[in-house]
Write an enzyme that holds these catalytic residues in place. Structure first.
Site, PDB file in Angstrom:
ATOM      1  CE1 TYR A 124      -4.979  -4.999   4.475  1.00  0.00           C
ATOM      2  CE2 TYR A 124      -7.304  -5.352   4.040  1.00  0.00           C
ATOM      3  CZ  TYR A 124      -6.126  -5.749   4.626  1.00  0.00           C
ATOM      4  OH  TYR A 124      -6.090  -6.900   5.353  1.00  0.00           O
TER       5      TYR A 124
ATOM      6  CE1 TYR B   4      -0.452  -7.966   3.178  1.00  0.00           C
ATOM      7  CE2 TYR B   4      -0.248  -7.143   5.418  1.00  0.00           C
ATOM      8  CZ  TYR B   4      -1.024  -7.651   4.384  1.00  0.00           C
ATOM      9  OH  TYR B   4      -2.378  -7.843   4.587  1.00  0.00           O
TER      10      TYR B   4
END
Lengths: 372, 139
Positions: free
Chosen positions: A319, A275
């Protein structure tokens, strides 16, 4: 598993419901099932996307056997897929679709001020201080990490440069032009110590993942990908007390049970989808998932031996709040990641936001299975 | 400050007395009557021992900077970038970390000893509002 994407865009021009339906439809096609076979749904959001119930209705699902609509951002991204895996493993449902659909550039920017803040009591201790947005929250951990371990801007920059280079081999990526250390160091400050290239993109997109039992997956279109370990939890926020050290993430505690469940360790991981809303998060997680010792991630990345974020990640591909990491791990394990394929990838780690905002994290260990 | 009105705190039922004390320039924190653990933000139960009884107790208003950031991008209305935000671990209990505004000509740095600065902000109507600010400690 089946995975489905919309394009990654700056302005989708459509609703998050439309994005969700497109991605779900594509994921069912990829799995080789009809959307009418879906009998469970799982999503997460922070007041920025269509309710799960509305999607369920739009799919014509009248009697869902499994339904999760979780409040949470990137921390929850891998939780919903883990919960879907529990549902199919226990026989609660047969085909659960997980998705995240956001117009994170054109409608609801994270920390955007054109709308009421999400339903989080801690915001009263943030917004009046001019401190409310993700780059500020993650700059605070970056500052502490630099002070404690002597990490440098170049350490952060190498993450950004590597992931941009990876994105140049990903046809879906929004940003594919390579950057240099000079480009990185001369880019403008967003929130010191983070500059423009430390920050992820803002993207309009949806991705969906269909989860079914290992037995059913063997008969579907692609090489099955198995959920070998799933874990969530593990941490605190600035506001829960018990957290005076910002340099260790929720993953430090959680990763131990994740590896135990999967019967694997960091040495078994062939590719990491880590992440990466901001570059320092990647460094802290490489440490907290056990790839190197605390404070050594900068040097570890400089060595270049461990393949992470081959798609370019949130920083350069787009994203989608964590689920794009799961989708990339699936493609890598199937062996159909094209020019960005990590050779021989059989075990992948995919991680959610590591706990600085919500206090919790989530992650999956995925393995390549066999078709019947 | 700019002409655009900034966001002000919106206390909830747990925090209203904490904000009211701050507006009187009192740095008080909840402390558990049973085990003595401090806690912030205000909440009904001690996570250490489970007690629901506490006292609002004055704290020294001193601590150590554990992180500091400088916001250059104008995300929020009413703030003129660049500006600092500091995160302070308070002396009474290290695991209470309190963000605040910065009040000194020299930039903050991690490890610096600080003391509270009552940051009265301009509000156009309603009760006065005070935020937690920090400045270098005078000792």
């Amino acid at each position: 598993m089946g995975v489905g994407y919309t394009d990654f865009m700056k302005n989708s021009g459509v609703s998050t419901l439309a994005l969700a339906l497109q991605a779900i439809h594509a994921a069912c096609d990829d799995a080789g099932i009809s959307f009418k076979q879906l009998d469970g749904v799982a999503t997460h959001r922070v007041g920025d996307s269509v309710q799960g119930a509305v999607v369920l209705n739009a799919l014509g699902m009248v009697d869902p056997k499994f339904y999760v609509d979780q409040f949470g951002g990137g921390s929850a991204s891998h939780t919903v897929v883990g919960q879907a895996a529990m549902a199919v493993a226990t026989g609660v449902a047969d085909y659960v679709v997980c998705w995240r659909a956001i117009n994170a550039r054109s409608e609801y920017r994270m920390g955007g001020t054109g709308r009421p803040p999400p339903d989080v009591v801690e915001f009263q201790y943030q917004t009046p201080y001019g401190y409310a947005t993700p780059p500020q929250q993650f700059a605070s951990m970056a500052s502490a990490y630099m002070a404690k371990y002597g990490a440098t801007r170049e350490d952060f920059g190498r993450v950004a440069i590597r992931q941009r280079d990876n994105a140049s081999r990903n046809e879906r990526a929004m940003m594919r032009t390579p950057i240099t250390m000079d480009d990185y160091l001369s880019s403008r400050w967003i929130v010191e110590p983070l500059c423009l290239f430390d920050c992820c993109l803002e993207t309009d997109a949806a991705i969906a993942v269909v989860v079914t039992s290992a037995e059913r997956a063997r008969d579907l279109k692609h090489t099955p990908v198995l959920v070998s370990g799933a874990a969530w939890g593990g941490g605190h926020t600035l506001y829960s007390n018990h957290r005076e050290d910002l340099t260790t993430s929720a993953a430090a505690a959680m990763s131990k049970r994740l590896y135990a469940m999967a019967g694997a360790g960091p040495e078994d991981i062939d590719v990491g989808c880590i992440y990466d809303a901001f570059t320092p998060l990647v460094l802290v997680q490489l440490e907290d998932y056990g790839f190197c010792a605390k404070g050594e991630a900068g040097a570890f990345v400089a060595e270049g031996t461990f393949p992470f974020n081959p798609h370019g990640g949130h920083l350069s591909a787009g994203y989608v709040h964590g689920i794009n990491h799961i989708a990339e791990a699936v493609e890598q394990l199937r062996g159909n990641a094209g020019a960005r394929q990590v050779a021989g990838a059989e075990v992948a780690l995919s991680t959610g936001q590591s706990g600085y905002v919500a206090g919790s994290s989530s992650a999956l260990i995925l393995r390549k299975g066999e078709q019947s | 400050m700019s002409d655009v009105e900034r966001l002000i705190p919106y206390p909830d039922r747990d925090s209203v007395l904490w904000w009211a004390a701050l507006a009187r320039h009192e740095f008080v924190q909840q402390r558990c009557d049973d085990c003595g653990t401090w806690r912030w933000p205000p909440r009904a139960m001690c996570s250490g021992c489970g007690s629901f009884t506490w006292t609002w107790q004055p704290a020294a208003g001193r601590g150590t900077v554990i992180s500091c950031i400088r916001t250059h991008h104008a995300f929020l209305p009413g703030f003129e970038a660049p500006y600092f935000t500091v995160f302070v671990s308070i002396d009474e209990q290290a695991d209470i970390v309190m963000p605040g505004t910065w009040h000194h000509a020299d930039p903050p740095q991690v490890g610096l000893r600080v003391q509270v600065f009552f940051d009265d902000i301009d509000v156009r109507e309603g009760a006065p509002v005070t935020l937690v600010g920090w400045q270098p400690a005078d000792d």
